[in-house]
Design a protein around this motif. Sequence first.
Motif, mmCIF file in Angstrom:
data_model
loop_
_atom_site.group_PDB
_atom_site.id
_atom_site.type_symbol
_atom_site.label_atom_id
_atom_site.label_comp_id
_atom_site.label_asym_id
_atom_site.label_seq_id
_atom_site.Cartn_x
_atom_site.Cartn_y
_atom_site.Cartn_z
ATOM 1 N N LYS A 1 -80.393 -22.309 -34.774
ATOM 2 C CA LYS A 1 -79.583 -23.274 -34.025
ATOM 3 C C LYS A 1 -78.245 -23.515 -34.699
ATOM 4 N N GLU A 2 -78.265 -23.573 -36.023
ATOM 5 C CA GLU A 2 -77.023 -23.820 -36.755
ATOM 6 C C GLU A 2 -76.057 -22.649 -36.638
ATOM 7 N N ILE B 1 -70.340 -20.676 -31.513
ATOM 8 C CA ILE B 1 -69.738 -21.296 -30.329
ATOM 9 C C ILE B 1 -68.502 -22.106 -30.731
ATOM 10 N N LYS B 2 -68.601 -22.810 -31.837
ATOM 11 C CA LYS B 2 -67.461 -23.590 -32.312
ATOM 12 C C LYS B 2 -66.290 -22.679 -32.694
ATOM 13 N N THR C 1 -67.190 -27.411 -19.776
ATOM 14 C CA THR C 1 -67.471 -28.794 -20.160
ATOM 15 C C THR C 1 -68.759 -29.265 -19.506
ATOM 16 N N ARG C 2 -69.679 -29.728 -20.336
ATOM 17 C CA ARG C 2 -70.952 -30.236 -19.845
ATOM 18 C C ARG C 2 -71.174 -31.616 -20.452
ATOM 19 N N PRO D 1 -76.689 -26.594 -28.728
ATOM 20 C CA PRO D 1 -75.733 -25.986 -29.657
ATOM 21 C C PRO D 1 -74.357 -25.731 -29.050
ATOM 22 N N ALA D 2 -74.254 -25.734 -27.721
ATOM 23 C CA ALA D 2 -72.952 -25.522 -27.093
ATOM 24 C C ALA D 2 -72.051 -26.741 -27.194
ATOM 25 N N SER D 3 -72.587 -27.878 -27.625
ATOM 26 C CA SER D 3 -71.781 -29.082 -27.768
ATOM 27 C C SER D 3 -70.818 -28.923 -28.941
#
Length: 734
Positions: A336-337, A343-344, A374-375, A381-383
């Motif tokens: 996850k990390e 993604i970041k 934008t969600r 993890p997409a946040s």
Amino acid sequence: MESPEFSAGMRNQGPNGGPPKRKRSIMESSPASTGDNDREERDDGSPETKGGRRLPGVKRACNECRQQKLRCDVVQEPFSSCSRCNRLHLECKIESNFKRVGKRSKHAEMEKEIERLRRAVQSAKSQGFVVDEDDDNNTPGNATHSQLHSPVINSHYSHTRNPSLMGSDEAVSSLLHLKRGGSYAMPRIVRELEDFRITEDDEGVLFNDYFHYYHPFLPFLNPHQTPDQYYQQYPLLYWAIVAVASRRYGHDRSFLTKLSSPLTRLLWTTIGEVPQSYFAVKALCLLCTWPLPTSTSSSDPTHILSGVLMKTATGLGLHRPNHMNDFSRVPIELNKEGLHDRIKTWAVANIVAQAVGTGYGQPATTLYDWTLATRQGDTSPASLGPELEARLQIERFCDKVSKEMYSNASDPRGVAGDEHRAMLMRVYRRDYNELAASVLSKGVSPVVNLHLKAAGLHLRLAGFFDSNNSPNYLDDLMGLWRATTSFLDFILDGDPSCHDHYSYQYRDQYMLKYASNFIQQMLVAAGFSLLKLLRSFFAKIIDFDRGRELFHRTIQAIRTTSVIQNDLYWRLAELMVQIWNGAGRENPNAYRPDGTDPVVDDSLQLKVRCRHSMSLVFDSIWHWREEYQARGRGTLDALKQPTNPDSANESSASSTHLDSTLAPPSHGIPNLGLAAAASNGSITPGGGSTTMGGNQQLMGMNGFDTLDVWDPQHWMLDGLLDFNYTFVPPIEGA
């Protein structure tokens, strides 16, 4: 006929008539007999099945036991260290790609390292360094036991080709520290890049400065990682962090100068390698946000690097983080990390590429797809978090403005028609207000708020493309005036309603000293916007005195953002001063309000219209070039010692010839004819200066006739006092 005894003896003989081969018993190979850790094992470390065959794909022995070819009783599931590693306090781990290192090659490399250190000692001695040696250790063969008072030997070299020899490097370095006594206080060099060396103390201060001052502008690196971890991940990323942090390194003002050339060569060597590393994207993000200082557009590779950045990111599959294996030859499993970090990084790559496109007036190579959608309320993890999410929204808005207003396929210059642009302006004004409300509601930092105001200026700069006959012409100019002053007020004074922990940033000119390249470009655009509006009919509609004071402060702010004296922004500020002075002398009534209604004309129209919102900057310099080019030829001395806004006191009344705040000191600037003559009141009607001897022309004496080499596809004074990356004079007292 052979006897039975003779036949049995022959059967028991080994190969070539040697002694009989000893059979290996089942008990000796059983797991119960693995207590003796000195027995040898096969090199691949694979255990055997019950039938004596290898179990493919399974690694039983740990790395340390495999290195020594010893039996290992490590338990993989659940993992339990082997008895040998526990007894010797070693790190017990199993790696599928581990390869043994032969002792001979290890010893040979250690000998080479010792020989290299000996040569370094001799070289340091030849340069005057003091070596303290005992009487019995002053022979060349015992040079490794010498005490050398030099940072070169107080170092931990980590540039071996074999990672397993890292410990031997430290051991060799420790040998050189024997009997050193008080010399342990000397700085210890931890990294080398060609002839550039960085000490342990400098490294710690620089990394701390980066995460304290620069990280808020682009918060995507992990501040909890050590410098050594960044270097092990990717050397270019490590040196990029050092280069960014050294822009304002007060301990050594020449730090960036010394690093620029080696880093440039490392950069182009690294990005030429195929395949690329994921960490190369991070390094390019930093070098595109804070480029190495340069004096000409021809030596500024930022726009090229932004394209390399995006192509590298897509080539590695960062835009499809959940399907990385589609872009890799080996299987990649992300936790996850790791998924969140990719993604970041992909989001930051788009933010940087969009900022480069907007700042240079070029189409951006961004890709806003499902990954960056934008969600609201997303905790997966997409946040990206509120800061990066807000920055991404702002850059997407800038991308939309650029593509719709300056990418008209039916126009040879790509500019939308007047009616279409007026309609788009109404739509985007509403979108911008909604964006501002959404961003500010998240309680973001002043850095995000500054980029929000820069986006508003980017939108409003389209007002210079309007025709003076359009119905909303004056309204668009007023909107441009408000956007310009709002951006400048915020970057110069900050938000007056802000009383939180960000207030320190403005007391120390945080926004200016550590500004990114994009903020510097927008600051220059705002300065030219003020210059153009205040020297036109529009000055009768606005508060001229406020605009004049704000312009003077903008000049000082641009020079504050300048990292090196006479770099691009330092020289652009100098040009703006000269344009202001020349325009004031040439047409004083064009910008002084006299109480009459303004006569709207087409003086604000742009001739350069192919560089998106930054067309204003190129157009302003082209206008100056055409206006003063034929008035004489001169030298470059004016740019070698540019005017200093702090050299004179502010005049209470604005002069129609020369503003005292922008006047250079009369001493030390031999060929600055206009300023020197004006300060002595000896400007002749023809524009010459009696103090300089002869009727030389107004602007010709300043050396700006060399703008013949001005390239309209760039915006940085090619041909004027180049230093590129090899000579970067530091700013004193910056």
